[in-house]
Design a protein around this motif. Structure first.
Motif, PDB file in Angstrom:
ATOM      1  N   GLU A  74       5.005   0.321  -0.698  1.00 31.76           N
ATOM      2  CA  GLU A  74       6.041  -0.197  -1.594  1.00 31.76           C
ATOM      3  C   GLU A  74       5.905   0.528  -2.930  1.00 31.76           C
ATOM      4  N   TYR A  75       6.960   1.243  -3.300  1.00 38.45           N
ATOM      5  CA  TYR A  75       6.932   1.991  -4.551  1.00 38.45           C
ATOM      6  C   TYR A  75       8.373   2.240  -5.001  1.00 38.45           C
ATOM      7  N   PRO A  76       8.735   1.617  -6.127  1.00 38.13           N
ATOM      8  CA  PRO A  76       7.936   0.771  -7.018  1.00 38.13           C
ATOM      9  C   PRO A  76       7.650  -0.601  -6.410  1.00 38.13           C
ATOM     10  N   ALA A  77       6.777  -1.341  -7.074  1.00 44.79           N
ATOM     11  CA  ALA A  77       6.352  -2.635  -6.520  1.00 44.79           C
ATOM     12  C   ALA A  77       6.189  -3.656  -7.646  1.00 44.79           C
ATOM     13  N   PHE A  78       6.347  -4.902  -7.281  1.00 42.69           N
ATOM     14  CA  PHE A  78       6.108  -6.047  -8.176  1.00 42.69           C
ATOM     15  C   PHE A  78       6.932  -5.973  -9.466  1.00 42.69           C
ATOM     16  N   GLY A  79       8.104  -5.395  -9.352  1.00 45.09           N
ATOM     17  CA  GLY A  79       9.008  -5.343 -10.496  1.00 45.09           C
ATOM     18  C   GLY A  79       8.657  -4.316 -11.544  1.00 45.09           C
ATOM     19  N   LEU A  80       7.672  -3.458 -11.273  1.00 46.63           N
ATOM     20  CA  LEU A  80       7.257  -2.432 -12.227  1.00 46.63           C
ATOM     21  C   LEU A  80       7.512  -1.051 -11.625  1.00 46.63           C
ATOM     22  N   ASP A  81       8.189  -0.201 -12.365  1.00 44.78           N
ATOM     23  CA  ASP A  81       8.589   1.109 -11.844  1.00 44.78           C
ATOM     24  C   ASP A  81       7.412   1.971 -11.427  1.00 44.78           C
ATOM     25  N   THR A  82       6.274   1.813 -12.091  1.00 44.65           N
ATOM     26  CA  THR A  82       5.147   2.703 -11.823  1.00 44.65           C
ATOM     27  C   THR A  82       3.984   1.990 -11.138  1.00 44.65           C
ATOM     28  N   ALA A  83       4.254   0.830 -10.551  1.00 46.26           N
ATOM     29  CA  ALA A  83       3.249   0.150  -9.722  1.00 46.26           C
ATOM     30  C   ALA A  83       3.543   0.441  -8.257  1.00 46.26           C
ATOM     31  N   PHE A  84       2.506   0.376  -7.422  1.00 48.42           N
ATOM     32  CA  PHE A  84       2.731   0.544  -5.986  1.00 48.42           C
ATOM     33  C   PHE A  84       1.749  -0.295  -5.186  1.00 48.42           C
ATOM     34  N   LYS A  85       2.085  -0.472  -3.921  1.00 42.74           N
ATOM     35  CA  LYS A  85       1.259  -1.235  -2.988  1.00 42.74           C
ATOM     36  C   LYS A  85       1.247  -0.492  -1.657  1.00 42.74           C
ATOM     37  N   VAL A  86       0.049  -0.249  -1.149  1.00 36.72           N
ATOM     38  CA  VAL A  86      -0.115   0.356   0.172  1.00 36.72           C
ATOM     39  C   VAL A  86      -0.975  -0.585   1.003  1.00 36.72           C
ATOM     40  N   GLU A  87      -0.608  -0.763   2.266  1.00 36.57           N
ATOM     41  CA  GLU A  87      -1.292  -1.727   3.128  1.00 36.57           C
ATOM     42  C   GLU A  87      -1.907  -1.028   4.335  1.00 36.57           C
ATOM     43  N   LEU A  88      -3.184  -1.319   4.561  1.00 36.99           N
ATOM     44  CA  LEU A  88      -3.919  -0.807   5.710  1.00 36.99           C
ATOM     45  C   LEU A  88      -4.495  -1.995   6.467  1.00 36.99           C
ATOM     46  N   THR A  89      -4.190  -2.115   7.752  1.00 37.70           N
ATOM     47  CA  THR A  89      -4.702  -3.237   8.540  1.00 37.70           C
ATOM     48  C   THR A  89      -5.340  -2.714   9.822  1.00 37.70           C
ATOM     49  N   SER A  90      -6.341  -3.414  10.265  1.00 41.65           N
ATOM     50  CA  SER A  90      -6.941  -3.093  11.555  1.00 41.65           C
ATOM     51  C   SER A  90      -5.982  -3.501  12.665  1.00 41.65           C
ATOM     52  N   ALA A  91      -6.170  -2.929  13.844  1.00 34.99           N
ATOM     53  CA  ALA A  91      -5.269  -3.217  14.966  1.00 34.99           C
ATOM     54  C   ALA A  91      -5.294  -4.690  15.342  1.00 34.99           C
ATOM     55  N   ASP A  92      -6.425  -5.347  15.153  1.00 30.78           N
ATOM     56  CA  ASP A  92      -6.554  -6.753  15.544  1.00 30.78           C
ATOM     57  C   ASP A  92      -6.360  -7.703  14.363  1.00 30.78           C
ATOM     58  N   TYR A  93      -5.791  -7.208  13.271  1.00 34.12           N
ATOM     59  CA  TYR A  93      -5.702  -8.024  12.061  1.00 34.12           C
ATOM     60  C   TYR A  93      -4.928  -9.315  12.295  1.00 34.12           C
ATOM     61  N   ASP A  94      -5.555 -10.427  11.909  1.00 32.94           N
ATOM     62  CA  ASP A  94      -4.952 -11.749  11.999  1.00 32.94           C
ATOM     63  C   ASP A  94      -5.179 -12.423  10.651  1.00 32.94           C
ATOM     64  N   PRO A  95      -4.120 -12.661   9.878  1.00 34.86           N
ATOM     65  CA  PRO A  95      -4.309 -13.239   8.541  1.00 34.86           C
ATOM     66  C   PRO A  95      -4.997 -14.595   8.555  1.00 34.86           C
ATOM     67  N   ALA A  96      -4.946 -15.288   9.692  1.00 32.83           N
ATOM     68  CA  ALA A  96      -5.619 -16.582   9.788  1.00 32.83           C
ATOM     69  C   ALA A  96      -7.123 -16.428  10.004  1.00 32.83           C
ATOM     70  N   LYS A  97      -7.547 -15.269  10.469  1.00 33.97           N
ATOM     71  CA  LYS A  97      -8.959 -15.062  10.798  1.00 33.97           C
ATOM     72  C   LYS A  97      -9.651 -14.042   9.899  1.00 33.97           C
ATOM     73  N   HIS A  98      -8.905 -13.083   9.403  1.00 33.62           N
ATOM     74  CA  HIS A  98      -9.525 -11.946   8.725  1.00 33.62           C
ATOM     75  C   HIS A  98      -9.223 -11.941   7.229  1.00 33.62           C
ATOM     76  N   ARG A  99     -10.066 -11.253   6.506  1.00 33.40           N
ATOM     77  CA  ARG A  99      -9.986 -11.234   5.051  1.00 33.40           C
ATOM     78  C   ARG A  99      -9.162 -10.045   4.543  1.00 33.40           C
ATOM     79  N   THR A 100      -8.697 -10.188   3.283  1.00 28.95           N
ATOM     80  CA  THR A 100      -7.951  -9.134   2.591  1.00 28.95           C
ATOM     81  C   THR A 100      -8.662  -8.799   1.293  1.00 28.95           C
ATOM     82  N   ILE A 101      -8.857  -7.503   1.058  1.00 24.32           N
ATOM     83  CA  ILE A 101      -9.459  -7.061  -0.195  1.00 24.32           C
ATOM     84  C   ILE A 101      -8.591  -5.964  -0.793  1.00 24.32           C
ATOM     85  N   ALA A 102      -8.468  -5.973  -2.106  1.00 25.16           N
ATOM     86  CA  ALA A 102      -7.622  -5.009  -2.809  1.00 25.16           C
ATOM     87  C   ALA A 102      -8.485  -4.027  -3.596  1.00 25.16           C
TER      88      ALA A 102
END
Length: 520
Positions: free
Chosen positions: A162-190
């Protein structure tokens, strides 16, 4: 004037009946005297700098003594020039491999991270130098943010960006997930990257190093998953965070939801020594405008109410308040408007104030004391006051998560760095960062890594020069490995994750940063 000069005449000697064309009469030259400060040829504050350097040196020696005393096998320590490497040797004279011990079965993954960073060292170095060569101030970081996003897209075109992201022209967000990623079971770190520069100085805070550290860590983790899909389970977010220097971009991102689904956040900052942690003060901005009554300053001064008197009283009151606050707190202010002419009683005057404190509760308490001083000055001068807080978002004190910090230190040991422990650097040198706003929402760390000779001040031309040197490249690559290693530990080690959460809760838990000062 132009026509008269073109005809070779003196415009001042030509009479005219046209008032609009009449020139001002000749005036005697003003008399100006300049008085140099008695110590103008000295480096101001040098005495204090020497004391701080001595204090820091004493703390370092104590920390070094504790480290050596607790070392079970000193002969196993390697100097930075003797480390055993898995990567290539680069032109700046350092191997970027890492000595990896067997640790919970993760050694082979750490080796993959190290090899990834070594393989990408040349491209990462080029990005570090390119961002340094194109300094951009707050919210203008188009080149830097685009360069980082393009590097991710080139390496992994299929990742969610996502670029731009969060309402800011020069902010961005990139997401990397494992193949088995389950938000109910696994953690997220930025992983967070800053990249804004200082007006007139450029990268005098080394944010180009921060940018490449985060990018290198993220790409190494993506490489690890591409090589071994079972390397870890979870989600890694890579955030580009603008405007740390003159605003608080991370606070705006947080209010837009950037950290609502994040379990922890990490970044690193360049410095003049390797330090695991130091004090980062919270900061608030305050503006006060006093409104009185104008009058002739000679014939009718009794008809006026002097707003400048209130501003002067407020400034003096803030100075007196400094005696009653801890040494790590700060109050600094200017009178940015004090009237329009000396023969008029000023009807309007204003101050621009910054305050800082080491803890969130003391920042709130100091805010109350400051506002009381401002109100009292208005009462004494008989004028009204309008007080405005945080026209730029406040920055909060950094809360460091100790279990995460221990993993950072361990990773740095493996690359031959030995960060000094918290408390090594005097709190007198404390500055502020908007990462504090993140660290009060989720567990986080903000360690420091050396790119400059000891004693080099940040926000200086000298530090900006150091941000484009082999030492800066070494630091960025070592930091990339450190961040990637912490991410790996956090996503794989459930006991660590529990300890991280427990430490965060014991330190006060999540804080409503946006509403923290609403009940002042």
């Amino acid at each position: 004037m132009t026509d008269a000069n073109a005809q070779g005449t003196d415009a001042h000697t030509q009479p005219t009946s046209d008032d609009s064309a009449r020139t001002a009469p000749n005036r005697p030259a003003a008399t100006t005297r300049r008085y140099e400060a008695p110590d103008a040829d000295c480096v101001r504050g040098s005495e204090y700098s020497e004391i701080l350097a001595l204090e820091t040196e004493q703390r370092k020696r104590a920390a070094e003594h504790r480290r050596k005393r607790g070392q079970a096998h000193p002969e196993q320590e390697r100097s930075r020039g003797e480390r055993h490497g898995h990567g290539e040797h680069h032109e700046h004279g350092k191997s970027h491999g890492h000595r990896l011990d067997d640790d919970s079965g993760l050694a082979h993954i750490r080796r993959d991270l190290a090899e990834s960073i070594a393989t990408r060292a040349d491209s990462l170095t080029a990005i570090l130098k390119a961002i340094h060569a194109h300094p951009e101030t707050a919210y203008e970081e188009y080149f830097a943010s685009r360069t980082l996003v393009d590097a991710v897209r080139e390496a992994y075109p299929n990742l969610s960006v996502e670029y731009p992201a969060f309402g800011l022209d020069t902010a961005f967000k990139v997401e990397l997930t494992s193949a088995d990623y389950d938000p109910a079971k696994h953690r997220t770190i930025a992983i967070l990257s800053e990249y804004d520069a200082l007006p007139g100085i450029g990268h005098g805070c080394g944010h180009n190093v921060i940018a490449v550290s985060g990018l290198g860590a993220f790409l190494a983790l993506a490489d690890a998953l591409a090589t071994s899909p079972e390397a870890f389970s979870g989600r890694v977010l890579y955030y580009g965070t603008p405007a740390e220097e003159s605003d608080a971009g991370k606070e705006l991102m947080a209010r837009a939801g950037a950290f609502e689904q994040v379990d922890a956040a990490i970044m690193v900052h360049p410095y003049f020594m390797d330090v695991a942690d130091q004090a980062w003060l919270g900061r608030r901005e305050c503006r006060v405008t006093y409104t009185g009554v104008s009058a002739h300053a000679s014939s009718h001064p009794f008809m006026g109410r002097n707003a400048l008197d209130a501003a002067n009283l407020a400034y003096q009151g803030l100075g007196l308040l400094r005696q009653q606050i801890p040494g790590s707190d700060r109050i600094h202010a200017i009178i940015d408007h004090g009237g329009d002419a000396p023969n008029l009683i000023p009807a309007s005057a204003s101050l621009h104030i910054n305050i800082r404190s080491k803890h969130a509760p003391t920042l709130r308490a100091l805010s109350r004391r400051v506002e009381e001083v401002l109100q009292g000055a208005a009462l004494m001068a008989g004028v009204s006051a309008e007080v405005t807080w945080d026209s730029s978002p406040m920055t909060m004190p950094v809360r460091t998560n100790r279990p995460l910090l221990k993993r950072w230190v361990s990773a740095q040991h493996s690359v031959g760095r030995h960060p000094y422990p918290p408390g090594t650097v005097s709190d007198t040198l404390a500055a502020s960062t908007d990462f504090g706003n993140v660290s009060l929402r989720v567990p986080g760390i903000h360690p420091l890594i050396q790119i400059a000779p000891e004693g080099t001040g940040m926000h200086t031309v000298e530090f900006a020069h150091c941000a484009d040197t082999p030492a800066a490249v070494d630091a960025a690559l070592d930091a990339a490995f450190g961040l990637a290693s912490v991410v790996l530990d956090y996503l794989v080690d459930d006991e660590l994750a529990e300890a991280v959460r427990a430490d965060f809760e014991a330190s006060g838990g999540a804080v409503d940063v946006e509403g923290y000062f609403s009940d002042m």
